[in-house]
Motif scaffolding. Sequence first.
Motif, PDB file in Angstrom:
ATOM      1  N   SER A 103      11.688   1.059  -8.486  1.00 50.80           N
ATOM      2  CA  SER A 103      12.233   2.592  -8.215  1.00 50.80           C
ATOM      3  C   SER A 103      11.043   3.691  -8.313  1.00 50.80           C
ATOM      4  O   SER A 103      10.400   3.540  -9.424  1.00 50.80           O
ATOM      5  N   LEU A 104      10.938   4.626  -7.437  1.00 55.88           N
ATOM      6  CA  LEU A 104       9.845   5.646  -7.736  1.00 55.88           C
ATOM      7  C   LEU A 104      10.730   6.862  -7.556  1.00 55.88           C
ATOM      8  O   LEU A 104      11.740   7.097  -6.837  1.00 55.88           O
ATOM      9  N   SER A 105      10.279   7.933  -8.293  1.00 66.38           N
ATOM     10  CA  SER A 105      10.763   9.461  -8.155  1.00 66.38           C
ATOM     11  C   SER A 105       9.691  10.491  -8.318  1.00 66.38           C
ATOM     12  O   SER A 105       8.728  10.065  -8.998  1.00 66.38           O
ATOM     13  N   ALA A 106      10.182  11.685  -8.104  1.00 68.95           N
ATOM     14  CA  ALA A 106       9.142  12.715  -8.457  1.00 68.95           C
ATOM     15  C   ALA A 106       8.872  12.863  -9.996  1.00 68.95           C
ATOM     16  O   ALA A 106       7.759  12.669 -10.117  1.00 68.95           O
ATOM     17  N   ILE A 143       6.537   9.520 -10.606  1.00 66.11           N
ATOM     18  CA  ILE A 143       5.266   9.977 -10.089  1.00 66.11           C
ATOM     19  C   ILE A 143       4.426  11.073 -10.565  1.00 66.11           C
ATOM     20  O   ILE A 143       2.971  10.727 -10.820  1.00 66.11           O
ATOM     21  N   PHE A 144       5.220  11.870 -10.990  1.00 70.82           N
ATOM     22  CA  PHE A 144       4.446  13.077 -11.842  1.00 70.82           C
ATOM     23  C   PHE A 144       4.927  13.393 -13.328  1.00 70.82           C
ATOM     24  O   PHE A 144       5.665  14.233 -13.412  1.00 70.82           O
ATOM     25  N   PRO A 145       4.888  12.339 -14.433  1.00 69.72           N
ATOM     26  CA  PRO A 145       5.487  12.741 -15.479  1.00 69.72           C
ATOM     27  C   PRO A 145       4.593  13.710 -16.519  1.00 69.72           C
ATOM     28  O   PRO A 145       4.248  13.097 -17.746  1.00 69.72           O
ATOM     29  N   VAL A 146       4.627  14.920 -15.875  1.00 65.19           N
ATOM     30  CA  VAL A 146       3.780  16.149 -16.947  1.00 65.19           C
ATOM     31  C   VAL A 146       4.509  16.755 -17.530  1.00 65.19           C
ATOM     32  O   VAL A 146       5.666  17.365 -17.212  1.00 65.19           O
ATOM     33  N   LEU A 147       4.187  16.702 -19.025  1.00 68.22           N
ATOM     34  CA  LEU A 147       4.916  17.542 -20.071  1.00 68.22           C
ATOM     35  C   LEU A 147       4.404  18.827 -20.209  1.00 68.22           C
ATOM     36  O   LEU A 147       3.702  19.015 -20.890  1.00 68.22           O
ATOM     37  N   ASP A 148       4.407  19.617 -18.878  1.00 63.98           N
ATOM     38  CA  ASP A 148       3.991  21.087 -18.930  1.00 63.98           C
ATOM     39  C   ASP A 148       4.959  21.733 -18.107  1.00 63.98           C
ATOM     40  O   ASP A 148       5.057  21.463 -16.987  1.00 63.98           O
ATOM     41  N   THR A 188       0.984  -1.067  -0.006  1.00 67.62           N
ATOM     42  CA  THR A 188      -0.030   0.044   0.045  1.00 67.62           C
ATOM     43  C   THR A 188       0.997   1.079  -0.225  1.00 67.62           C
ATOM     44  O   THR A 188       1.749   1.381   1.033  1.00 67.62           O
ATOM     45  N   LEU A 189       0.508   2.072  -0.825  1.00 69.02           N
ATOM     46  CA  LEU A 189       1.262   3.329  -1.091  1.00 69.02           C
ATOM     47  C   LEU A 189       0.250   4.579  -0.686  1.00 69.02           C
ATOM     48  O   LEU A 189      -0.722   4.479  -1.358  1.00 69.02           O
ATOM     49  N   ASN A 190       0.671   5.032   0.213  1.00 66.67           N
ATOM     50  CA  ASN A 190      -0.061   6.456   0.521  1.00 66.67           C
ATOM     51  C   ASN A 190       0.776   7.639   0.558  1.00 66.67           C
ATOM     52  O   ASN A 190       1.314   8.048   1.387  1.00 66.67           O
ATOM     53  N   LEU A 191       0.562   8.371  -0.333  1.00 69.07           N
ATOM     54  CA  LEU A 191       1.468   9.586  -0.726  1.00 69.07           C
ATOM     55  C   LEU A 191       0.540  10.921  -1.071  1.00 69.07           C
ATOM     56  O   LEU A 191      -0.419  10.884  -1.762  1.00 69.07           O
ATOM     57  N   ASN A 192       1.184  12.031  -0.533  1.00 69.84           N
ATOM     58  CA  ASN A 192       0.742  13.232  -0.806  1.00 69.84           C
ATOM     59  C   ASN A 192       1.575  13.786  -1.460  1.00 69.84           C
ATOM     60  O   ASN A 192       2.788  14.189  -1.414  1.00 69.84           O
ATOM     61  N   VAL A 193       1.278  14.479  -2.781  1.00 69.31           N
ATOM     62  CA  VAL A 193       2.100  14.907  -3.636  1.00 69.31           C
ATOM     63  C   VAL A 193       1.655  16.314  -3.916  1.00 69.31           C
ATOM     64  O   VAL A 193       0.476  16.853  -3.918  1.00 69.31           O
ATOM     65  N   THR A 194       2.601  17.584  -3.647  1.00 73.00           N
ATOM     66  CA  THR A 194       2.117  18.928  -3.532  1.00 73.00           C
ATOM     67  C   THR A 194       2.700  19.423  -5.159  1.00 73.00           C
ATOM     68  O   THR A 194       3.664  19.397  -5.332  1.00 73.00           O
ATOM     69  N   VAL A 195       1.617  20.205  -5.673  1.00 69.45           N
ATOM     70  CA  VAL A 195       1.761  20.680  -6.953  1.00 69.45           C
ATOM     71  C   VAL A 195       1.530  22.177  -7.207  1.00 69.45           C
ATOM     72  O   VAL A 195       0.570  22.507  -6.442  1.00 69.45           O
ATOM     73  N   VAL A 196       1.871  22.809  -8.160  1.00 68.46           N
ATOM     74  CA  VAL A 196       1.621  24.181  -8.148  1.00 68.46           C
ATOM     75  C   VAL A 196       1.573  24.663  -9.626  1.00 68.46           C
ATOM     76  O   VAL A 196       2.165  23.902 -10.496  1.00 68.46           O
ATOM     77  N   ASN A 197       0.719  25.637  -9.991  1.00 65.53           N
ATOM     78  CA  ASN A 197       0.419  26.089 -11.485  1.00 65.53           C
ATOM     79  C   ASN A 197       1.298  27.514 -11.341  1.00 65.53           C
ATOM     80  O   ASN A 197       0.808  28.427 -10.879  1.00 65.53           O
ATOM     81  N   THR A 198       2.378  27.438 -11.923  1.00 67.64           N
ATOM     82  CA  THR A 198       2.966  28.530 -12.009  1.00 67.64           C
ATOM     83  C   THR A 198       2.823  29.629 -13.053  1.00 67.64           C
ATOM     84  O   THR A 198       3.383  30.635 -13.286  1.00 67.64           O
ATOM     85  N   TYR A 234       4.487  24.560 -16.723  1.00 67.74           N
ATOM     86  CA  TYR A 234       4.093  25.557 -15.686  1.00 67.74           C
ATOM     87  C   TYR A 234       3.696  24.816 -14.437  1.00 67.74           C
ATOM     88  O   TYR A 234       3.530  25.423 -13.432  1.00 67.74           O
ATOM     89  N   ILE A 235       3.437  23.340 -14.664  1.00 68.77           N
ATOM     90  CA  ILE A 235       2.863  22.730 -13.595  1.00 68.77           C
ATOM     91  C   ILE A 235       4.042  21.985 -12.960  1.00 68.77           C
ATOM     92  O   ILE A 235       4.691  21.264 -13.565  1.00 68.77           O
ATOM     93  N   LYS A 236       4.390  22.375 -11.576  1.00 65.41           N
ATOM     94  CA  LYS A 236       5.618  21.915 -11.071  1.00 65.41           C
ATOM     95  C   LYS A 236       5.249  20.915  -9.837  1.00 65.41           C
ATOM     96  O   LYS A 236       4.089  21.429  -9.007  1.00 65.41           O
ATOM     97  N   ILE A 237       5.683  19.984  -9.463  1.00 64.13           N
ATOM     98  CA  ILE A 237       5.756  19.175  -8.281  1.00 64.13           C
ATOM     99  C   ILE A 237       6.756  19.788  -7.446  1.00 64.13           C
ATOM    100  O   ILE A 237       8.032  19.971  -7.673  1.00 64.13           O
ATOM    101  N   LEU A 238       6.377  20.114  -6.180  1.00 61.75           N
ATOM    102  CA  LEU A 238       6.858  20.852  -5.102  1.00 61.75           C
ATOM    103  C   LEU A 238       7.413  19.821  -4.114  1.00 61.75           C
ATOM    104  O   LEU A 238       8.677  20.213  -3.488  1.00 61.75           O
ATOM    105  N   GLY A 239       6.867  18.488  -3.891  1.00 59.13           N
ATOM    106  CA  GLY A 239       7.401  17.721  -3.013  1.00 59.13           C
ATOM    107  C   GLY A 239       6.463  16.458  -3.048  1.00 59.13           C
ATOM    108  O   GLY A 239       5.353  16.604  -3.509  1.00 59.13           O
ATOM    109  N   TYR A 240       6.649  15.453  -2.344  1.00 59.70           N
ATOM    110  CA  TYR A 240       5.766  14.214  -1.845  1.00 59.70           C
ATOM    111  C   TYR A 240       6.252  13.730  -0.629  1.00 59.70           C
ATOM    112  O   TYR A 240       7.409  13.706  -0.095  1.00 59.70           O
ATOM    113  N   GLY A 241       5.412  12.971   0.045  1.00 60.22           N
ATOM    114  CA  GLY A 241       5.732  12.420   1.435  1.00 60.22           C
ATOM    115  C   GLY A 241       4.406  11.299   1.593  1.00 60.22           C
ATOM    116  O   GLY A 241       3.315  11.691   1.246  1.00 60.22           O
TER     117      GLY A 241
END
Length: 260
Positions: free
Chosen positions: A116-119, A122-127, A12-22, A129-136
Amino acid sequence: MKAASSVDSVLTLNLNVTVVNTAPFPKFLVLNPSYVITVYRLNDNETTSELVSNPRLQLNGNPGIWLMPYEKVVINLVSVRTQTYSLPQVSCGGEGDGSNLACGSVVPPLVNSPYSLSARSIFPVLDGYIKILGYGGKITFVVTPTDNSPTFFAVTLPVVFSDGEISDMDPSPTMTYDEYKDMLYEYSGFQRKIRGPVQVMNTSSNLFQLTPKLLTGVQISVPTVDFETSMDYELPVWIVYSTGGSIEISYNVKWSVGGG
């Protein structure tokens, strides 16, 4: 070798991913509905079922969320994966003609290997302006022998994070992977002569006790796991002896852009 027994696992993976629209304009972020998702924001929250069923939370048929200019949101994702691992059986052969009376000894096989996982994964967004700030979050790995007969095996982390910091492993690992490899030789009697008694398993937790000696009694330094940098650690291994019931392994992970 054919399977003598097997071990079921639930990851079970339970992750909080913080993203921002710049961007100075709204952006629509498409989310994967195969996860159990909860989006936390100041004004309202959305869940997976709403993303799939509510047309207002879709754009061109894609489920997701609108991100307002410079808006920051937290996306909670929960993923549950099940898998069964087979344990090898020692093959005897022979036809009961007086040969092959003893066929070998049982050593604890390592049943799983981590992915293996990484930011980025987890978040392979080709944009741009949209940034991942962190996960935990927290990872839980439950292994259960499929029957109540005595079972002897080893497990390691089911998931490693190439850019994240892993901490709070519970229970403490029995040893590192390098020590596990050395133990297999020592336990089989092929590397060094056994000079002491085999360490008896901890019956309360079904995990071998972590002591300054390996299972054969050979003196070593107490193994430590250091997570000061994202890649500066040794892969931990848990040696398990079970006569029934489940063994749960859990650990925390975190990563942020600033490294804090």
